[in-house]
Structures are given as C-alpha cells and as structure tokens.
Write a protein that holds these residues in place. Structure first.
Motif, PDB file in Angstrom:
ATOM      1  N   ASN A   1       0.511  -1.315  -0.104  1.00 58.14           N
ATOM      2  CA  ASN A   1       0.245  -0.147  -0.360  1.00 58.14           C
ATOM      3  C   ASN A   1       0.814   1.182  -0.137  1.00 58.14           C
ATOM      4  OD1 ASN A   1      -2.640  -1.437   0.195  1.00 58.14           O
ATOM      5  ND2 ASN A   1      -2.572  -1.516   2.062  1.00 58.14           N
TER       6      ASN A   1
ATOM      7  N   LEU B   1      -1.614   4.553  -2.070  1.00 56.05           N
ATOM      8  CA  LEU B   1      -2.436   4.524  -1.128  1.00 56.05           C
ATOM      9  C   LEU B   1      -2.823   4.911   0.706  1.00 56.05           C
ATOM     10  CD1 LEU B   1      -4.474   1.409  -2.698  1.00 56.05           C
ATOM     11  CD2 LEU B   1      -4.697   3.743  -3.003  1.00 56.05           C
ATOM     12  N   ASP B   2      -0.994   4.334   0.761  1.00 53.22           N
ATOM     13  CA  ASP B   2      -0.981   5.243   2.177  1.00 53.22           C
ATOM     14  C   ASP B   2       0.388   5.141   2.464  1.00 53.22           C
ATOM     15  OD1 ASP B   2      -1.516   4.434   4.600  1.00 53.22           O
ATOM     16  OD2 ASP B   2      -1.668   2.913   5.376  1.00 53.22           O
TER      17      ASP B   2
ATOM     18  N   ALA C   1      -2.245  11.874  -5.249  1.00 54.00           N
ATOM     19  CA  ALA C   1      -3.656  10.418  -6.514  1.00 54.00           C
ATOM     20  C   ALA C   1      -3.268  10.731  -7.507  1.00 54.00           C
ATOM     21  CB  ALA C   1      -4.475  11.601  -6.164  1.00 54.00           C
TER      22      ALA C   1
ATOM     23  N   ARG D   1      -0.497   8.265  -8.798  1.00 51.49           N
ATOM     24  CA  ARG D   1      -1.251   6.253  -9.221  1.00 51.49           C
ATOM     25  C   ARG D   1      -2.430   6.675 -10.438  1.00 51.49           C
ATOM     26  NH1 ARG D   1      -3.223   7.494  -3.370  1.00 51.49           N
ATOM     27  NH2 ARG D   1      -5.950   8.152  -4.327  1.00 51.49           N
TER      28      ARG D   1
END
Ligand SMILES: Nc1ncnc2c1ncn2[C@@H]1O[C@H](COP(=O)(O)OP(=O)(O)OP(=O)(O)O)[C@@H](O)[C@H]1O
Ligand SMILES: [Mg+2]
Lengths: 403, 238
Positions: free
Chosen positions: B54, B59-60, B83, B86
């Motif tokens: 993650n 995401l983390d 974001a 990603r």
C-alpha cells in the motif's frame, strides 16, 4: 467529468428514491411556501390595484371630519359641505377632470312586490366620470333633470337583477319612500370590492332630487374628485385642502375639520400589510430551508459512510480528491434542486388552488421561481460541501478496507 | 533487465496507532525494484506485506523513510499529488477484486479513464480493448456478480492496465481463486510483464504462484529477511 458525476448522482438518488424525496422535503416545503406566499401576495396587491383602478384612477375624496387615526375620529361636529363647495373646487383648482358631490343613505327600494335594502346616492352626472363607470344601458341624467330635481334614477347591476328579474328596467319605475322614480339607465358591472362589499348594489338619483325628497336639507356628504394626471395628485390635494380651509374659515394653527383621502394611500397600506405578511412567511420559509439543508447534509454524510468502499475504489483507480468532492457536491446539488423543482410544482398547484379560494388573481412571478430554484441549488452546495470534503479527504487505504 | 533506478525504498517504516497502542508494521525497508521486474512478496500473515504494498502504491503513506519512483520523491507528496501519481503510473489488483458492483465489466474497466477526462467513445474503445486482452470480450456488459471469481479478477486486471501504467501492484490476486484459475491469472500477469513490459509487484502466500516471479522477497515481522535474488539469478543462468 461533471456530466459523469451528474449521471452517477442521478443513479444514486434513483436507487434511494424514497429517501431522496424525504430528504428534500424541507427544501420542497421551503421553496413551495416562499413561492406560494409571494404569488398570493402579488395576487392580492394586483387585486387591490385593479379595484382602485376600477374605482376610478386618480380619485381624491373629500370627507367631513378629521382624518381617521386609528379607531374613530372626531366627526359629525364639523359642518357639512354644500353644492357650492364642489363648484368652487371645479372652478378654482387646476388639474381636475371631474367633480361630483355625493350624499348617500341606505334605503328600501321597491318594485312591485319585490324590495331590497340598498344605498341611494344623490349626485350629478359627473359622478360616472369621476368613478370611470360607464353605463351598461340607458343614459345619464339630462341637465334639465338635474336642475329641476326630477324623479329619475340609474340603478346598479345587483339592484337591476333583483328588482327586474324578467323585465327591462329602463322606463320602468321603482319606489323610494313611497315615491316613484323612473329608471333611465343601468350601470355596468363592478363586482366585489376588496372589503367584500357589493359595489353594484346602489341607486343613483340627481342630488337636487335627493335634497328635496330624501334628506330634506342641502348637505353634501362628500365630494369626489378625479384628477387629470397622476402626477398632479399631490398638488390638487394640497390645493383642495387650502381652498377648503379658506372656505370653512379655519384659522392658521387650527386643525382641519375635513380631510382628503387619496385612494393610493389605501392601496399602499394594503400592499404594506401583504408585504409584512410576506416577510413573516419568508422568515418561516427560510427556517424550513435551513432545516432542509441540514437534512441534506445529514443524508450526504450517511451516503459518504455507505459508499466509503466505493470511494476507496475510485481513488485507487485514479480519482483525485477534487473528483470525489465534485461527485458528492453534484449529488447534493441534484438532491436539493430536485427539492426545488418539486417545491416549485407544489407551489404552482397550491397558488392556483388558493387564489381560487381567496378570489385573488393568480400572479406567478417567474423571477421568484428562478431565485427559489437557484437558492435551493445553493443550499445543496452549502450543506453538501462538508460531507463531500469529508469524502474527498478519506485516506484511500482506509476507505478501501471499509466494509 | 534490471537497469537504472525505477523504485528505490530506503528505511521505510510504518507505525500504526500512537502511544502505548503504537504498532510498528514496517521496521526499515530497503529495496530497489528495476523496471520490468516481476517481484513476488511472501511472508507470514501479519508480517507487513500489504502495508508495504500500500505504501508502494501510495494508498498509504510511510511514517518515515524515503520512496523514490523514477527520481520522484514520492514520500514528500501531498494527498493530491499522491492521487495524481497513482493515476499516472499505477494499476492495482486486489484479492477481493474491488469492482463496482453496480457497474458492468466494461464500465468498471473504463472508470480509470473517466478520471483521466477521456472522451466517452474513446474510453469505451480502450476499455473494450483491455477486456479483449484479458479474454473477456463477451462478458463486457455483465455485472461483477454475474461473473466467476477468475473472470472478476481478469476484469480487475483489465482495469489496472487500461491506463498503460508502469507498475502493477497486486495484493494476493489469486487469494480467492482455485488453483486452475490462479494459474490462469498468473499467466496473464506474466504475459503483461513480458509483452507490455509492465513492472509487477505481487503479494502471495502460495509458493506455486511466487514461482512465476523473477524474484521473491520474504517479509518477517516488518522486515525483509532475504534480499537475495535467487530466482532471478537462477533464470539469468539459463
Ligand atoms: N490500519 C491498521 N491499524 C493498525 N494496525 C494495522 C493496520 N493495518 C495493519 N495493521 C497491522 O500491521 C501488521 C501488518 O499488517 P499487514 O496487513 O501488512 O499484514 P500482511 O502481511 O498483509 O498479512 P496477511 O498475509 O494476513 O494479509 C499486522 O499485525 C496488522 O495487525
Ligand atoms: Mg495482506
């Protein structure tokens, strides 16, 4: 993007249709009450305006006694007007279209075996001009009839219908105090006044006839004046007041024992009343819109919690915090505008129905409709922002783990 | 083909909670991943594999340490930058598929393209192409619940690759699948790695699946226990 967000929003709201409608209930009621109140208020104002126009535009009425302040004024003690006062006004004041001295009294009017309690007006032919009131049939008084005080009359629609249901009133006779009057004309229809009185319920006779046969004196009750142009109203009013002070020998510093009433003042008072009613109801509407907004905020917080996992998925595949924010904002705006639209529909229904019941014209203001709609959308933004921000600031992994 | 630095992790730590409840899930991870590698991450349950993945997937965020991706200092990124990162470079495959249940297969696959502001027609076309690549063309208009686990995972893979990412992160992609389907999925990942040159980092419990990778990293109590590239070396020998 915003279009995609819109599609999703509509889909989500349809999935929870009942919940969506219940949520927007506050907005629906708020918007509906604002529009209904304003529409009815407009209708009432419009009605007053029409009635005042139908009474004769630019009408000034000279009464005996002080202007009524609050309840009851000092009246009666003051001396009455005379015909010469009316003539003096017509002669000496600029800007006057017509002047009519009027004396009136309620009386029983009889034809055959039918009778009716009505108002009998003694006045001159100019009365019809002052009141801007054309005859439906027949003619007004001739100069000869007025000068000699002949027993002729012109009757209102209500009297005509009541006493002459099957016959033509013109040429027929009616009786007042056992004396016969020949009907020479029938007035056009005026309908109800805003105070609920029937303005067609009257009999008009020449004022000299009234003096001789009915009142037994030469007192004139009031003098009605129509002014040529609205812009002259103030000046004519002032001139009338100073003329009357002079004729009635009122010394400077003494109070007038007469007053001039301007019908526009009454209109202003009436519409002022509706306006304060409207603002009271607008306050109520504002409260219900606030409650509606909080309802929307609440349901959007629920939606964010319910769809946390989905938010996580969207974030994992590339949604920016701004995209998520936009999504939920669009959703709450769609929700609140839905409330706005339903409220508008409800308001139109209610105002059509209420304006029928209250006998006021249906006067929908498209401007208010637009404003209410925009306002409901704005509530969606204002109250949807906090939940949307909360969704946008979720940590993606926490959102994804959420079940 | 290990070449210039693609992913570089230095002293990555992750602490969950705080005070007496604090738990250190990662205790200083140093790792380099080259472009085009297929890495398997193994280790006991609770050893920190998912936590690691993650963080790799942004995401983390790590508690400390540095994470560089093609020279970008990812550990310094803001929420929005992560974001964007990603969106630009990554594709995810999860154990539980994580498809939107109310959307059809093709709609799920085009979701990443929606967030890239791609016009409707174009993105539908690309989504269909990606579905074809995973062999699911006929199932494009079915919802996830009408598909088998293996098919759902292939939809998820199509969704991960539709944006032409550089790094695919898969957390136990075969964890919910039977052996036959698992091998199918692995073959798919291998072909994406080989044919499209995608770098793949995959967490798995099964040695059988790990064997598809070039290299295996073993986690124990939040640390990498062997950084050796045995499998990679073995293949290089051939
Ligand atoms: N959000 C969290 N809050 C607190 N502790 C967490 C959190 N997520 C994970 N942990 C803890 O961190 C440790 C590592 O978790 P992680 O999910 O990375 O393990 P894993 O290696 O993926 O295990 P598994 O093979 O079971 O998936 C575990 O002990 C877990 O309890
Ligand atoms: Mg795990």
């Amino acid at each position: 993007m915003i279009f995609d967000a819109f599609i999703i929003a509509v889909r989500e709201l349809r999935r929870n249709l009942l919940r969506s409608v219940l949520t927007s209930l506050g907005i629906i009621i708020g918007v509906a009450s604002v529009i209904t109140m304003v529409t009815l208020g407009n209708g009432a104002t419009e009605q007053v305006r029409r009635q005042i126009a139908s009474l004769g535009s630019n009408l000034l009425i000279l009464h005996v006694g002080q202007a009524p302040r609050g309840h009851g004024g000092v009246r009666g003690k003051a001396p009455p007007f005379k015909l010469e006062d009316a003539r003096a006004i017509a002669r000496e004041i600029y800007g006057i279209e017509a002047v009519a001295p009027v004396s009136a009294t309620p009386m029983q009017v009889i034809h055959g075996n039918r009778n009716r309690l009505t108002s009998v007006f003694g006045t001159t032919s100019e009365f019809f001009e002052v009141r801007d009131w054309p005859l439906a049939r027949g003619r007004t008084f001739t100069v000869g009839e007025e000068r000699a005080g002949k027993a002729v009359c012109i009757i209102g629609q209500t009297v005509a219908k009541d006493l002459f249901p099957y016959e033509d009133p013109i040429g027929n006779t009616i009786r007042l105090k056992k004396q016969a009057y020949r009907v020479v004309g029938v007035l056009g229809e005026k309908g109800m006044s805003s105070f609920g009185t029937d303005r067609d319920d009257l009999v008009v006779i020449p004022i000299k006839t009234f003096f001789r046969r009915i009142s037994g004196n030469t007192d004139v009750g009031r003098i009605e004046v129509s002014v040529m142009d609205e812009s002259l109203m103030e000046q004519v009013k002032i001139d009338m007041e100073s003329l009357m002070r002079q004729r009635r020998r009122i010394r400077p510093g003494e109070l007038d024992d007469f007053h001039v009433r301007d019908l526009r003042e009454i209109a202003a008072i009436l519409s002022g009343t509706t306006r304060s009613m409207t603002s009271l109801l607008a306050a109520i509407a504002a409260v219900s819109l606030l409650v509606g907004g909080i309802g929307i905020m609440n349901i959007m917080l629920v939606a964010v919690t319910e769809r946390t996992k989905e938010i996580g998925i969207r974030m994992a595949v590339g949604a920016l915090p701004g995209d998520v924010l936009l999504q939920f904002l669009v959703e709450s705006v769609v929700l609140s505008s839905l409330g706005g639209i339903l409220g508008i529909i409800l308001a139109i229904g209610c105002s059509i129905w209420l304006s029928k019941i209250l006998l006021v014209p249906f006067a929908l203001d498209p401007f208010i409709v637009c404003i209410s709609f925009l306002f409901s959308a704005a509530i969606g933004i204002a109250f949807g922002y906090f939940p949307a921000r909360r969704a946008a600031h979720l940590n993606p992994i926490d959102a994804l783990r959420h079940e | 083909m290990p070449g210039e630095s693609f992913v570089t992790l230095r002293k990555i730590t992750k602490v969950y909670g705080s005070g007496s409840a604090a738990f250190t899930a990662l205790k200083g991870i140093d790792l380099d991943i080259a472009k085009g590698e297929f890495v398997a991450v193994m280790g006991a349950s609770g050893s920190g594999k998912s936590t690691f993945l993650n963080i790799l997937g942004c995401l983390d965020s790590p508690t400390s340490g540095s994470y560089k991706f093609k020279g970008l200092e990812v550990h310094r990124f803001s929420l929005n930058e992560r974001a964007l990162f990603r969106r630009r470079f990554l594709g995810f495959v999860f154990q539980s598929y994580n498809l939107l249940s109310r959307a059809t297969a093709v709609e799920n696959v085009e979701l990443p393209l929606v967030y890239r502001r791609m016009p409707r027609k174009e993105r539908r076309l690309m989504a269909e192409k990606a579905l074809e690549l995973v062999g699911l063309s006929e199932w494009a208009h079915h919802r996830p619940q009408e598909l088998s686990g293996g098919q759902q995972q292939r939809v998820a893979i199509a969704r991960a690759i539709v944006t032409n990412p550089e790094l695919i992160l898969a957390d136990e992609p075969t964890g919910n699948l039977d052996s036959e389907m698992s091998h199918e999925i692995m073959k798919l990942l291998v072909s994406l790695n080989r044919d499209l040159g995608l770098t793949v980092v995959m967490v798995t419990h099964e040695d059988e699946m790990a064997r598809y990778a070039h290299r295996i990293i073993r986690f124990m109590d939040g640390m990498i226990v062997n950084g050796s590239d045995e499998l990679w070396d073995a293949r290089q020998m051939k």
